[in-house]
Each structure stands twice: as C-alpha cells, then as structure tokens.
Scaffold this motif. Structure first.
Motif, PDB file in Angstrom:
ATOM      1  N   LYS A   1      57.495  56.671 -17.951  1.00  0.00           N
ATOM      2  CA  LYS A   1      57.601  56.055 -19.275  1.00  0.00           C
ATOM      3  C   LYS A   1      56.582  56.609 -20.262  1.00  0.00           C
ATOM      4  CE  LYS A   1      57.489  51.544 -21.552  1.00  0.00           C
ATOM      5  NZ  LYS A   1      57.349  50.081 -21.368  1.00  0.00           N
ATOM      6  N   PRO A   2      55.283  56.798 -19.913  1.00  0.00           N
ATOM      7  CA  PRO A   2      54.336  57.362 -20.894  1.00  0.00           C
ATOM      8  C   PRO A   2      54.718  58.746 -21.394  1.00  0.00           C
ATOM      9  CG  PRO A   2      53.155  56.355 -19.068  1.00  0.00           C
ATOM     10  CD  PRO A   2      54.585  56.376 -18.680  1.00  0.00           C
ATOM     11  N   TYR A   3      55.387  59.561 -20.570  1.00  0.00           N
ATOM     12  CA  TYR A   3      55.838  60.885 -21.015  1.00  0.00           C
ATOM     13  C   TYR A   3      56.898  60.748 -22.107  1.00  0.00           C
ATOM     14  CZ  TYR A   3      53.452  62.957 -16.981  1.00  0.00           C
ATOM     15  OH  TYR A   3      52.494  63.373 -16.075  1.00  0.00           O
ATOM     16  N   PHE A   4      57.809  59.814 -21.951  1.00  0.00           N
ATOM     17  CA  PHE A   4      58.896  59.657 -22.923  1.00  0.00           C
ATOM     18  C   PHE A   4      58.403  59.046 -24.235  1.00  0.00           C
ATOM     19  CE2 PHE A   4      61.769  59.161 -19.007  1.00  0.00           C
ATOM     20  CZ  PHE A   4      61.890  60.528 -18.911  1.00  0.00           C
TER      21      PHE A   4
ATOM     22  N   THR B   1      55.566  59.560 -25.705  1.00  0.00           N
ATOM     23  CA  THR B   1      54.841  60.562 -26.501  1.00  0.00           C
ATOM     24  C   THR B   1      55.628  61.846 -26.703  1.00  0.00           C
ATOM     25  OG1 THR B   1      53.775  61.347 -24.467  1.00  0.00           O
ATOM     26  CG2 THR B   1      52.617  59.657 -25.745  1.00  0.00           C
ATOM     27  N   CYS B   2      56.887  61.863 -26.304  1.00  0.00           N
ATOM     28  CA  CYS B   2      57.716  63.069 -26.426  1.00  0.00           C
ATOM     29  C   CYS B   2      58.768  62.848 -27.509  1.00  0.00           C
ATOM     30  CB  CYS B   2      58.373  63.403 -25.094  1.00  0.00           C
ATOM     31  SG  CYS B   2      59.444  64.862 -25.152  1.00  0.00           S
ATOM     32  N   ARG B   3      58.814  63.717 -28.499  1.00  0.00           N
ATOM     33  CA  ARG B   3      59.782  63.594 -29.578  1.00  0.00           C
ATOM     34  C   ARG B   3      61.202  63.836 -29.089  1.00  0.00           C
ATOM     35  NH1 ARG B   3      56.834  66.866 -34.591  1.00  0.00           N
ATOM     36  NH2 ARG B   3      54.987  65.487 -34.758  1.00  0.00           N
ATOM     37  N   GLU B   4      61.360  64.848 -28.231  1.00  0.00           N
ATOM     38  CA  GLU B   4      62.703  65.138 -27.730  1.00  0.00           C
ATOM     39  C   GLU B   4      63.255  63.988 -26.900  1.00  0.00           C
ATOM     40  OE1 GLU B   4      62.604  68.778 -25.628  1.00  0.00           O
ATOM     41  OE2 GLU B   4      61.934  69.987 -27.350  1.00  0.00           O
ATOM     42  N   ALA B   5      62.401  63.366 -26.090  1.00  0.00           N
ATOM     43  CA  ALA B   5      62.862  62.228 -25.285  1.00  0.00           C
ATOM     44  C   ALA B   5      63.228  61.040 -26.161  1.00  0.00           C
ATOM     45  CB  ALA B   5      61.780  61.839 -24.278  1.00  0.00           C
ATOM     46  N   MET B   6      62.436  60.825 -27.232  1.00  0.00           N
ATOM     47  CA  MET B   6      62.751  59.723 -28.138  1.00  0.00           C
ATOM     48  C   MET B   6      64.026  59.996 -28.920  1.00  0.00           C
ATOM     49  SD  MET B   6      60.456  57.463 -27.584  1.00  0.00           S
ATOM     50  CE  MET B   6      60.655  56.398 -28.997  1.00  0.00           C
ATOM     51  N   ALA B   7      64.253  61.243 -29.296  1.00  0.00           N
ATOM     52  CA  ALA B   7      65.489  61.583 -30.006  1.00  0.00           C
ATOM     53  C   ALA B   7      66.701  61.445 -29.096  1.00  0.00           C
ATOM     54  CB  ALA B   7      65.396  63.003 -30.569  1.00  0.00           C
ATOM     55  N   ALA B   8      66.548  61.836 -27.844  1.00  0.00           N
ATOM     56  CA  ALA B   8      67.650  61.720 -26.888  1.00  0.00           C
ATOM     57  C   ALA B   8      67.830  60.295 -26.370  1.00  0.00           C
ATOM     58  CB  ALA B   8      67.413  62.659 -25.713  1.00  0.00           C
ATOM     59  N   ARG B   9      66.856  59.425 -26.633  1.00  0.00           N
ATOM     60  CA  ARG B   9      66.916  58.020 -26.213  1.00  0.00           C
ATOM     61  C   ARG B   9      67.161  57.905 -24.701  1.00  0.00           C
ATOM     62  NH1 ARG B   9      70.422  55.018 -31.025  1.00  0.00           N
ATOM     63  NH2 ARG B   9      69.039  55.650 -32.761  1.00  0.00           N
ATOM     64  N   LEU B  10      66.304  58.552 -23.978  1.00  0.00           N
ATOM     65  CA  LEU B  10      66.470  58.553 -22.530  1.00  0.00           C
ATOM     66  C   LEU B  10      66.227  57.176 -21.920  1.00  0.00           C
ATOM     67  CD1 LEU B  10      64.791  61.950 -21.569  1.00  0.00           C
ATOM     68  CD2 LEU B  10      67.220  61.422 -21.779  1.00  0.00           C
ATOM     69  N   LEU B  11      65.326  56.425 -22.512  1.00  0.00           N
ATOM     70  CA  LEU B  11      65.037  55.101 -21.941  1.00  0.00           C
ATOM     71  C   LEU B  11      66.206  54.126 -22.083  1.00  0.00           C
ATOM     72  CD1 LEU B  11      61.333  54.545 -23.047  1.00  0.00           C
ATOM     73  CD2 LEU B  11      62.195  55.081 -20.762  1.00  0.00           C
TER      74      LEU B  11
ATOM     75  N   ILE C   1      61.254  66.018 -17.673  1.00  0.00           N
ATOM     76  CA  ILE C   1      59.796  66.200 -17.677  1.00  0.00           C
ATOM     77  C   ILE C   1      59.397  67.534 -17.040  1.00  0.00           C
ATOM     78  CG2 ILE C   1      57.625  65.249 -16.798  1.00  0.00           C
ATOM     79  CD1 ILE C   1      58.888  62.474 -16.996  1.00  0.00           C
ATOM     80  N   LYS C   2      60.018  67.907 -15.948  1.00  0.00           N
ATOM     81  CA  LYS C   2      59.570  69.061 -15.172  1.00  0.00           C
ATOM     82  C   LYS C   2      60.265  70.365 -15.546  1.00  0.00           C
ATOM     83  CE  LYS C   2      58.705  68.312 -10.845  1.00  0.00           C
ATOM     84  NZ  LYS C   2      58.830  67.934  -9.409  1.00  0.00           N
ATOM     85  N   LEU C   3      61.460  70.295 -16.160  1.00  0.00           N
ATOM     86  CA  LEU C   3      62.215  71.517 -16.420  1.00  0.00           C
ATOM     87  C   LEU C   3      62.580  71.692 -17.901  1.00  0.00           C
ATOM     88  CD1 LEU C   3      64.640  71.447 -13.342  1.00  0.00           C
ATOM     89  CD2 LEU C   3      62.493  72.708 -13.589  1.00  0.00           C
ATOM     90  N   ASP C   4      63.073  70.660 -18.544  1.00  0.00           N
ATOM     91  CA  ASP C   4      63.659  70.828 -19.879  1.00  0.00           C
ATOM     92  C   ASP C   4      62.629  70.815 -21.003  1.00  0.00           C
ATOM     93  OD1 ASP C   4      66.013  70.875 -18.536  1.00  0.00           O
ATOM     94  OD2 ASP C   4      66.572  68.793 -18.989  1.00  0.00           O
ATOM     95  N   CYS C   5      61.575  70.042 -20.876  1.00  0.00           N
ATOM     96  CA  CYS C   5      60.634  69.847 -21.986  1.00  0.00           C
ATOM     97  C   CYS C   5      59.305  70.543 -21.675  1.00  0.00           C
ATOM     98  CB  CYS C   5      60.405  68.353 -22.219  1.00  0.00           C
ATOM     99  SG  CYS C   5      59.306  68.006 -23.608  1.00  0.00           S
ATOM    100  N   GLU C   6      58.877  71.460 -22.565  1.00  0.00           N
ATOM    101  CA  GLU C   6      57.611  72.168 -22.371  1.00  0.00           C
ATOM    102  C   GLU C   6      56.417  71.254 -22.644  1.00  0.00           C
ATOM    103  OE1 GLU C   6      57.639  75.581 -24.800  1.00  0.00           O
ATOM    104  OE2 GLU C   6      59.272  76.600 -23.699  1.00  0.00           O
ATOM    105  N   ARG C   7      56.562  70.329 -23.587  1.00  0.00           N
ATOM    106  CA  ARG C   7      55.457  69.428 -23.887  1.00  0.00           C
ATOM    107  C   ARG C   7      55.168  68.521 -22.683  1.00  0.00           C
ATOM    108  NH1 ARG C   7      58.446  69.413 -28.731  1.00  0.00           N
ATOM    109  NH2 ARG C   7      57.267  70.174 -30.548  1.00  0.00           N
TER     110      ARG C   7
END
Length: 396
Positions: free
Chosen positions: A262-265, A267-277, A321-327
């Motif tokens: 959850k802390p990774y998502f 602080t991640c713009r791409e995760a927030m835009a994709a609304r992974l949660l 977290i491990k493959l798609d997002c560099e941040r």
C-alpha cells in the motif's frame, strides 16, 4: 280534585310520547316537528297563572317528544332459539330486498344477516355420533363440564370466575407452532419465524461450522446486513482458528503483503492513475487491517473463492512494483549482510524485515547472522555523533 285538574291541563298542553294518537290540530298539520311548529298559539289552551310555560315566542320548543324512541331499528332482530333465528333470517332477507341498492342501511342489514346465520350455526344441535362436539368455522369445540377445580387463564394465570356449568375447548384448530431461532435462542410464532436458513457467525468462528440454521425474520435481516460488514476479529475471538485452518493462514499472509504494498501505491502517480487499490473496493478492510473479517469473507474462504481472487490481486500489485514501475523499483532494498542477489522488497516470500528500521534482508542471511542489524547500528552511531559534545580542538 285540584291536583287532578292540573294534571289534565298539563296533559292537554304537552305531548305524551307514549300516546301515539294525534290531537285534532295535529291531524290537520301531520305528525312530527312540522306540526308543532305550524300550530298557532291560539289552538293551545290557556294556562292559569302560576303554571310553567314551555313555549317560545316563535314556536313550541321541540324536546324530541314527537319521535318514536321505542321503534326497532331496521335490520335489528333479537332471537334466542333456533326457531326465532330462522324467522329473523327470513325477515332480514326481506328487509334487504326492500332497501335501496348499495345503501348504507342495506349494507348493515347484510352484515346482520351474516351474524344471524353464524348464530344459527352455533345453536344447531350436535350430531348423534359426537354429542359433545360442535363444529364452528372449521374448528371442533369439545364440551367440557365444570368441576370443583378452579380454572385459570392460560395467559395471565389468574382464576376465571364464571365457568359455572360448561364450556367448550377447541380441539380441531391448527395449533400455533413455536419455532426457535438458532441465532437468538428465543421462540417465535409462525408469523415472525418463516424457517429461513442462515449461517450463524458464532458457529463459524468457534467451530468452523457453516451449516445453515433456522432463524427468525428479525435475525435474518440483521444477518443479511452483517454479511458484508467487517465485524469479526478472529485473532481476538479465536486465535487457535489459524492453527487448524490452512486457508486462513494463506489469506492472512496475502493480506499482510498487500498492506506492505500500500505505501508504494500511495506515493506512485502511475498507481494512483491506474487506481490499483480499487481492485479491493468490495473488501476495503483488506487495505486497512489484516485482522477484520466479515461473514462473507469466511464463506468465501470456505469455498476457496477468496484465496484465488486475493492471489490474483497480489500478483497484479507485485508486477507493478517490481517490473512495470521504475519509481517503485527504486524503493527496493539490497541485503547489507551478503550484498548479493536482486533487489529485495518487504513482501517477497524469501525476505525478512527488521522490526526497528524496516530494512529488508535475505531470510537466511538475517537468521544466520548473530549480530545486530547493520542499518540499526549505523543509525545509532549517527545519532551519537550528532549529540556528542565537541572536543577542545574544536573550541580552539
């Protein structure tokens, strides 16, 4: 003699309600209030001085004496035996035919006819085979004789005074079935308990028993609202449940990993835009705590649906977290004990996390090394250097 003359004069002035014969001046005007109003004052005999006068200047006061208060209302028939009831029924039928259609009086007469027929059915002689049985509206009433023992009320248990000769007890009616609610343990009638089936949360938590039980209507509504609400803390209610239910152990590990992701998502713009949660929007409590469960969660654990869906969500989150997002990859850890291997994350299955500084190490390296955490030691030295007093060389 004077009293008789006064009484005679009083009878001439006032109308006698028991005397239906009309006076000579009433035959001309007709009976009723109109006759009293139309009668001239000259037609009334003069009263001697001192007699009370019940007249007003315009008309004689109408005290209701002109009405026939002793006439039987339409549709009213009094009868006490079978023969009188039959005659009353015939008269009531005739009255119904004579009254105007759809009038209130005709409706009242119809209701009265129904009551007379029910009364006639009650007074009918019992059959010869069962002389002590009376059938009324599909109920069988048994005739009982009064005894010296006092009868009490089945509801308030007070003594009933008045059972002098006989009474009737219903023996053929359908009894009210007492139904027990498995959730509350209380008894209900068939109107409040429809034999609905529901899973009892207490049996699930304590015995892992998912067999549906019969509950009342009120309990059914409460359990329906409780199904999707996170109201169960399994670790507090029954901590031993995780020891013999393997599915719960796997579910708990996946939930703990999701909380670490959850802390990774956040602080991640791409995760927030994709609304992974939002993948867990139907189980919002999964991203808040790993202790809360709902009844629906436990039902899905039993069927295996929750383990499959949560594993798919876990794989999707880890891939980002491990493959798609560099941040997110840049926030990984390197094992400071061996300084070898790939980038580590706290939710990896082969890692261990320091409880003090949250540093991530290989599990084997962390448990084989008997020394303290190198990151904790480094942070301690840094704090000591910051608060250490300056020496004499520094003052000079």
């Amino acid at each position: 003699m004077e009293d008789d003359e006064k009484l005679a004069r009083f009878r001439q002035v006032h109308l006698n309600p028991f005397n239906k014969q009309l006076g000579p001046w009433q035959h001309e005007q007709g009976p009723g209030r109109e006759a009293l109003q139309a009668a001239p004052e000259e037609a009334l005999p003069e009263l001697p001085p001192g007699e009370p006068e019940f007249r007003c200047p315009e008309r004689v006061m109408d005290l209701g004496l002109s009405e026939d208060h002793f006439a039987r209302p339409v549709g009213l028939f009094l009868a006490s035996d079978i023969q009188q009831l039959r005659q009353a029924i015939q008269e009531c039928k005739q009255v119904i035919l004579e009254l105007p259609e759809q009038s209130e009086k005709q409706k009242d007469a119809v209701v009265r006819l129904i009551h007379l027929r029910l009364k006639l059915q009650e007074l009918k002689d019992p059959s010869e085979d069962e002389p002590n049985i009376r059938v009324l509206l599909e109920h069988r009433f048994y005739k009982e004789k009064s005894k010296s023992v006092k009868q009490t009320c089945d509801k308030c248990h007070t003594v009933i005074w008045g059972l002098i000769q006989t009474w009737y007890t219903c023996t053929g009616g359908v009894p009210s079935e007492a139904r027990q609610c498995d959730y509350t343990g209380q008894y209900y009638c068939s109107h409040c308990h429809w034999n609905d089936l529901a899973v009892i949360p207490a049996r699930v938590v304590h015995n892992w028993d998912f067999e549906p039980r019969k509950v009342s209507r009120g309990s059914m509504r409460y359990l329906a609202l409780m199904v999707s609400r996170p109201v169960l803390r399994l670790r507090e209610i029954n901590p031993l449940l995780f020891n013999y239910v393997e599915e719960l152990v796997e579910i708990r590990k996946l939930r703990q990993d999701i909380l670490l992701m959850k802390p990774y998502f956040i602080t991640c713009r791409e995760a927030m835009a994709a609304r992974l949660l939002l993948q867990l929007q139907h189980r919002q409590h999964f991203v808040e705590s790993d202790e809360m469960y709902s009844v629906q969660d436990l039902l899905d654990v039993r069927t295996g649906r929750l383990g499959c869906s949560l594993a798919e969500t876990h794989t999707l989150f880890a891939k980002h977290i491990k493959l798609d997002c560099e941040r997110c990859q840049a926030k990984g850890f390197v094992c400071e004990l061996c300084r070898e291997g790939d980038v580590l994350f706290p939710f990896d299955s082969h890692t261990s996390v320091c409880a003090d500084c949250s540093a991530v190490f290989h599990r084997d390296c962390y448990y084989d090394n008997s020394t303290t955490c190198p990151r904790c030691a480094r942070l301690t030295l840094r704090k000591q250097s910051l608060f250490q007093e300056p020496g004499p060389d520094v003052d000079a």
